[in-house]
Design a protein around this motif. Structure first.
Motif, PDB file in Angstrom:
ATOM      1  N   GLU B  50     -15.993  29.485  -6.418  1.00 37.98           N
ATOM      2  CA  GLU B  50     -15.116  29.738  -7.573  1.00 37.98           C
ATOM      3  C   GLU B  50     -15.949  29.985  -8.813  1.00 37.98           C
ATOM      4  OE1 GLU B  50     -11.422  26.867  -6.107  1.00 37.98           O
ATOM      5  OE2 GLU B  50     -12.655  26.249  -7.818  1.00 37.98           O
ATOM      6  N   LEU B  51     -16.943  29.132  -9.027  1.00 41.99           N
ATOM      7  CA  LEU B  51     -17.782  29.273 -10.214  1.00 41.99           C
ATOM      8  C   LEU B  51     -18.577  30.574 -10.176  1.00 41.99           C
ATOM      9  CD1 LEU B  51     -19.520  26.644 -12.231  1.00 41.99           C
ATOM     10  CD2 LEU B  51     -20.946  28.492 -11.457  1.00 41.99           C
ATOM     11  N   LEU B  52     -19.040  30.944  -8.990  1.00 41.05           N
ATOM     12  CA  LEU B  52     -19.859  32.149  -8.866  1.00 41.05           C
ATOM     13  C   LEU B  52     -19.084  33.412  -9.196  1.00 41.05           C
ATOM     14  CD1 LEU B  52     -21.852  31.105  -5.683  1.00 41.05           C
ATOM     15  CD2 LEU B  52     -22.870  31.680  -7.888  1.00 41.05           C
ATOM     16  N   THR B  53     -17.771  33.392  -8.987  1.00 43.83           N
ATOM     17  CA  THR B  53     -17.005  34.586  -9.343  1.00 43.83           C
ATOM     18  C   THR B  53     -16.885  34.710 -10.862  1.00 43.83           C
ATOM     19  OG1 THR B  53     -14.922  33.371  -9.199  1.00 43.83           O
ATOM     20  CG2 THR B  53     -15.601  34.580  -7.239  1.00 43.83           C
ATOM     21  N   LEU B  54     -16.969  33.558 -11.570  1.00 43.12           N
ATOM     22  CA  LEU B  54     -16.812  33.592 -13.026  1.00 43.12           C
ATOM     23  C   LEU B  54     -18.139  33.714 -13.762  1.00 43.12           C
ATOM     24  CD1 LEU B  54     -14.328  30.592 -13.306  1.00 43.12           C
ATOM     25  CD2 LEU B  54     -13.742  33.001 -13.460  1.00 43.12           C
ATOM     26  N   GLU B  55     -19.181  33.190 -13.173  1.00 46.76           N
ATOM     27  CA  GLU B  55     -20.467  33.073 -13.861  1.00 46.76           C
ATOM     28  C   GLU B  55     -21.483  33.979 -13.184  1.00 46.76           C
ATOM     29  OE1 GLU B  55     -21.690  30.982 -16.652  1.00 46.76           O
ATOM     30  OE2 GLU B  55     -23.139  32.563 -16.225  1.00 46.76           O
ATOM     31  N   PRO B  56     -21.786  35.110 -13.785  1.00 46.95           N
ATOM     32  CA  PRO B  56     -22.615  36.101 -13.100  1.00 46.95           C
ATOM     33  C   PRO B  56     -24.104  35.802 -13.110  1.00 46.95           C
ATOM     34  CG  PRO B  56     -21.955  36.903 -15.257  1.00 46.95           C
ATOM     35  CD  PRO B  56     -21.300  35.574 -15.103  1.00 46.95           C
ATOM     36  N   ASN B  57     -24.565  34.983 -14.084  1.00 46.93           N
ATOM     37  CA  ASN B  57     -26.015  34.907 -14.265  1.00 46.93           C
ATOM     38  C   ASN B  57     -26.659  33.692 -13.643  1.00 46.93           C
ATOM     39  OD1 ASN B  57     -26.338  37.313 -15.661  1.00 46.93           O
ATOM     40  ND2 ASN B  57     -25.517  36.366 -17.511  1.00 46.93           N
ATOM     41  N   ILE B  58     -26.318  33.405 -12.417  1.00 43.94           N
ATOM     42  CA  ILE B  58     -26.924  32.275 -11.716  1.00 43.94           C
ATOM     43  C   ILE B  58     -28.241  32.731 -11.094  1.00 43.94           C
ATOM     44  CG2 ILE B  58     -26.647  30.665  -9.787  1.00 43.94           C
ATOM     45  CD1 ILE B  58     -24.811  29.963 -12.025  1.00 43.94           C
ATOM     46  N   SER B  59     -29.328  32.016 -11.408  1.00 48.01           N
ATOM     47  CA  SER B  59     -30.641  32.416 -10.905  1.00 48.01           C
ATOM     48  C   SER B  59     -30.977  31.810  -9.557  1.00 48.01           C
ATOM     49  CB  SER B  59     -31.730  31.986 -11.898  1.00 48.01           C
ATOM     50  OG  SER B  59     -31.484  32.553 -13.148  1.00 48.01           O
ATOM     51  N   MET B  60     -30.285  30.725  -9.218  1.00 50.86           N
ATOM     52  CA  MET B  60     -30.558  30.089  -7.935  1.00 50.86           C
ATOM     53  C   MET B  60     -29.418  29.142  -7.583  1.00 50.86           C
ATOM     54  SD  MET B  60     -33.822  27.790  -6.686  1.00 50.86           S
ATOM     55  CE  MET B  60     -34.799  29.189  -6.174  1.00 50.86           C
ATOM     56  N   ILE B  61     -29.134  29.045  -6.298  1.00 54.87           N
ATOM     57  CA  ILE B  61     -28.169  28.055  -5.802  1.00 54.87           C
ATOM     58  C   ILE B  61     -28.941  27.055  -4.957  1.00 54.87           C
ATOM     59  CG2 ILE B  61     -26.120  27.676  -4.369  1.00 54.87           C
ATOM     60  CD1 ILE B  61     -25.482  30.716  -4.864  1.00 54.87           C
ATOM     61  N   ILE B  62     -28.786  25.776  -5.300  1.00 57.02           N
ATOM     62  CA  ILE B  62     -29.385  24.730  -4.469  1.00 57.02           C
ATOM     63  C   ILE B  62     -28.232  23.935  -3.873  1.00 57.02           C
ATOM     64  CG2 ILE B  62     -30.807  22.653  -4.443  1.00 57.02           C
ATOM     65  CD1 ILE B  62     -32.434  23.697  -6.613  1.00 57.02           C
ATOM     66  N   THR B  63     -28.160  23.897  -2.555  1.00 58.11           N
ATOM     67  CA  THR B  63     -27.021  23.252  -1.934  1.00 58.11           C
ATOM     68  C   THR B  63     -27.394  22.242  -0.860  1.00 58.11           C
ATOM     69  OG1 THR B  63     -24.943  23.612  -0.709  1.00 58.11           O
ATOM     70  CG2 THR B  63     -26.711  25.177  -0.292  1.00 58.11           C
ATOM     71  N   ASP B  64     -26.621  21.179  -0.795  1.00 58.76           N
ATOM     72  CA  ASP B  64     -26.753  20.204   0.277  1.00 58.76           C
ATOM     73  C   ASP B  64     -26.258  20.853   1.561  1.00 58.76           C
ATOM     74  OD1 ASP B  64     -25.227  16.985   1.036  1.00 58.76           O
ATOM     75  OD2 ASP B  64     -27.213  17.770   1.533  1.00 58.76           O
ATOM     76  N   TYR B  65     -26.763  20.388   2.703  1.00 61.25           N
ATOM     77  CA  TYR B  65     -26.313  20.963   3.963  1.00 61.25           C
ATOM     78  C   TYR B  65     -24.984  20.344   4.409  1.00 61.25           C
ATOM     79  CZ  TYR B  65     -26.257  22.553   8.775  1.00 61.25           C
ATOM     80  OH  TYR B  65     -25.883  23.135   9.967  1.00 61.25           O
ATOM     81  N   TRP B  66     -24.998  19.020   4.539  1.00 61.64           N
ATOM     82  CA  TRP B  66     -23.815  18.328   5.065  1.00 61.64           C
ATOM     83  C   TRP B  66     -22.808  18.055   3.958  1.00 61.64           C
ATOM     84  CZ3 TRP B  66     -21.604  18.610   9.245  1.00 61.64           C
ATOM     85  CH2 TRP B  66     -22.212  18.376  10.491  1.00 61.64           C
ATOM     86  N   MET B  67     -21.728  18.813   3.933  1.00 59.04           N
ATOM     87  CA  MET B  67     -20.647  18.537   2.993  1.00 59.04           C
ATOM     88  C   MET B  67     -19.341  18.675   3.758  1.00 59.04           C
ATOM     89  SD  MET B  67     -21.889  20.472  -0.503  1.00 59.04           S
ATOM     90  CE  MET B  67     -22.068  22.096   0.230  1.00 59.04           C
ATOM     91  N   PRO B  68     -18.327  17.878   3.415  1.00 54.26           N
ATOM     92  CA  PRO B  68     -17.045  18.035   4.107  1.00 54.26           C
ATOM     93  C   PRO B  68     -16.441  19.397   3.786  1.00 54.26           C
ATOM     94  CG  PRO B  68     -16.862  16.494   2.276  1.00 54.26           C
ATOM     95  CD  PRO B  68     -18.303  16.841   2.390  1.00 54.26           C
ATOM     96  N   GLU B  69     -15.628  19.907   4.618  1.00 54.63           N
ATOM     97  CA  GLU B  69     -14.909  21.184   4.476  1.00 54.63           C
ATOM     98  C   GLU B  69     -15.803  22.412   4.606  1.00 54.63           C
ATOM     99  OE1 GLU B  69     -11.496  19.175   1.681  1.00 54.63           O
ATOM    100  OE2 GLU B  69     -12.543  20.941   0.933  1.00 54.63           O
ATOM    101  N   MET B  70     -16.768  22.555   3.725  1.00 57.75           N
ATOM    102  CA  MET B  70     -17.672  23.707   3.844  1.00 57.75           C
ATOM    103  C   MET B  70     -19.113  23.216   3.796  1.00 57.75           C
ATOM    104  SD  MET B  70     -18.166  27.092   1.412  1.00 57.75           S
ATOM    105  CE  MET B  70     -16.548  27.796   1.532  1.00 57.75           C
ATOM    106  N   THR B  71     -19.871  23.494   4.841  1.00 56.23           N
ATOM    107  CA  THR B  71     -21.268  23.038   4.826  1.00 56.23           C
ATOM    108  C   THR B  71     -22.105  23.962   3.950  1.00 56.23           C
ATOM    109  OG1 THR B  71     -21.944  24.405   6.691  1.00 56.23           O
ATOM    110  CG2 THR B  71     -21.073  22.213   7.215  1.00 56.23           C
ATOM    111  N   GLY B  72     -23.318  23.514   3.644  1.00 52.99           N
ATOM    112  CA  GLY B  72     -24.226  24.348   2.874  1.00 52.99           C
ATOM    113  C   GLY B  72     -24.571  25.626   3.625  1.00 52.99           C
ATOM    114  N   TYR B  73     -24.602  25.538   4.948  1.00 54.13           N
ATOM    115  CA  TYR B  73     -24.877  26.724   5.770  1.00 54.13           C
ATOM    116  C   TYR B  73     -23.750  27.746   5.601  1.00 54.13           C
ATOM    117  CZ  TYR B  73     -25.579  29.728   9.812  1.00 54.13           C
ATOM    118  OH  TYR B  73     -25.753  30.820  10.625  1.00 54.13           O
TER     119      TYR B  73
END
Lengths: 157, 131
Positions: B50-73
């Protein structure tokens, strides 16, 4: 109590926690991250950790109290607690979680389900014990930090 | 609030950190801010998209792998499958050292894989990967 005495008390407490293995070198990393621009960083992290941990421990207690235990859910919560304790350097809590997860994995062994359930229950009690021990010392740590910071801000006036 | 500076010159590098753990969000945010990056944290892959559709200037995404509903993968895959987002470098974090998992993420286009607990030295090696 003088500022120096307070600092000595705080250092003594933290050092003893390292020596006893309650804290590991991840906590040292946190200490290095805390500086003048963010004097409340460790307090913030500890507060988040304690809130999370107590929520998770309550969930685990409920889950193990069910007639039929959902070990997948139990494992998921223990995994979460292991993660956050690892991130703050809470070594004994983390190790207790590792042990707990092993028992969760083993619970399905044929003919021995009852034994593994009780091991899980005991493992949960070990985690609780380690957590509350740590929590007491964290409380003291944060109180000392607050008093020190109050002293320091007074001195700057 | 987003700043609308036109050039990168004094524009901050904006990193999006995704983790369902409040402790880990606070930690990764602190580490990144110590390196002077601007950081936004969210607690799920869904909120990240959701945020990525609004905020165009993201230089990097750092994400955890194990998350409920949607994994980092799964988040990584969504980013790489999007024509708008695929150029954003993605780093995956995990508390578990599972070679299969690491390889899958790298094959899917992750630029790095960090083992938790994350520390400043892990993050400093990412600066060359920022967009």
């Amino acid at each position: 109590m003088s500022l120096m005495a307070l600092r000595e008390q705080l250092n003594g407490l933290v050092n003893s926690m390292f020596l006893e293995g309650l804290l590991d070198d991840q906590f040292e990393q946190l200490q290095m991250l805390q500086d003048e621009s963010s004097p409340g960083f460790i307090a913030e992290l500890i507060t988040l950790f304690c809130g999370d941990s107590e929520r998770i421990l309550a969930e685990l207690t409920k889950l193990l109290d069910q007639a039929v235990v959902d070990y997948q859910k139990v494992d998921a919560f223990v995994h979460q607690l292991k993660g956050s304790s690892s991130s703050v350097g809470a070594q004994h809590v983390k190790l207790a979680c590792v042990q707990f997860r092993q028992f969760c994995e083993e619970h399905n062994k044929e003919g021995l389900k009852g034994i593994y359930f009780f091991r899980c229950l005991r493992a949960l009690n070990v985690v609780k014990h380690e957590y509350y021990l740590l929590r007491g010392k964290f409380d003291t740590m944060l109180q000392l930090e607050q008093r020190i910071q109050a002293y320091e801000s007074k001195q700057q006036i | 609030m987003s700043s609308y500076a036109s050039g990168r010159g004094e524009q901050e590098i904006h990193v999006l950190a995704v983790d369902d753990s409040s402790v880990d969000r606070a930690l990764i945010a602190k580490i990144l801010r110590s390196s002077k990056y601007r950081v936004t944290t969210v607690d799920s892959g869904k909120r990240a998209l959701e945020l990525l559709t609004l905020e165009p200037n993201i230089s990097m995404i750092i994400t955890d792998y194990w998350m409920p509903e949607m994994t980092g993968y799964e988040l990584l895959k969504s980013v790489k499958e999007s024509s708008k987002l695929r150029e954003i470098p993605v780093v995956v974090m995990s508390s578990e050292n599972v070679p299969n998992r690491i390889n899958r993420c790298l094959e899917e286009g992750a630029v790095d894989f960090l083992l938790k607990p994350v520390r400043p030295s892990d993050v400093s090696r990412l600066c060359s990967r920022m967009r």
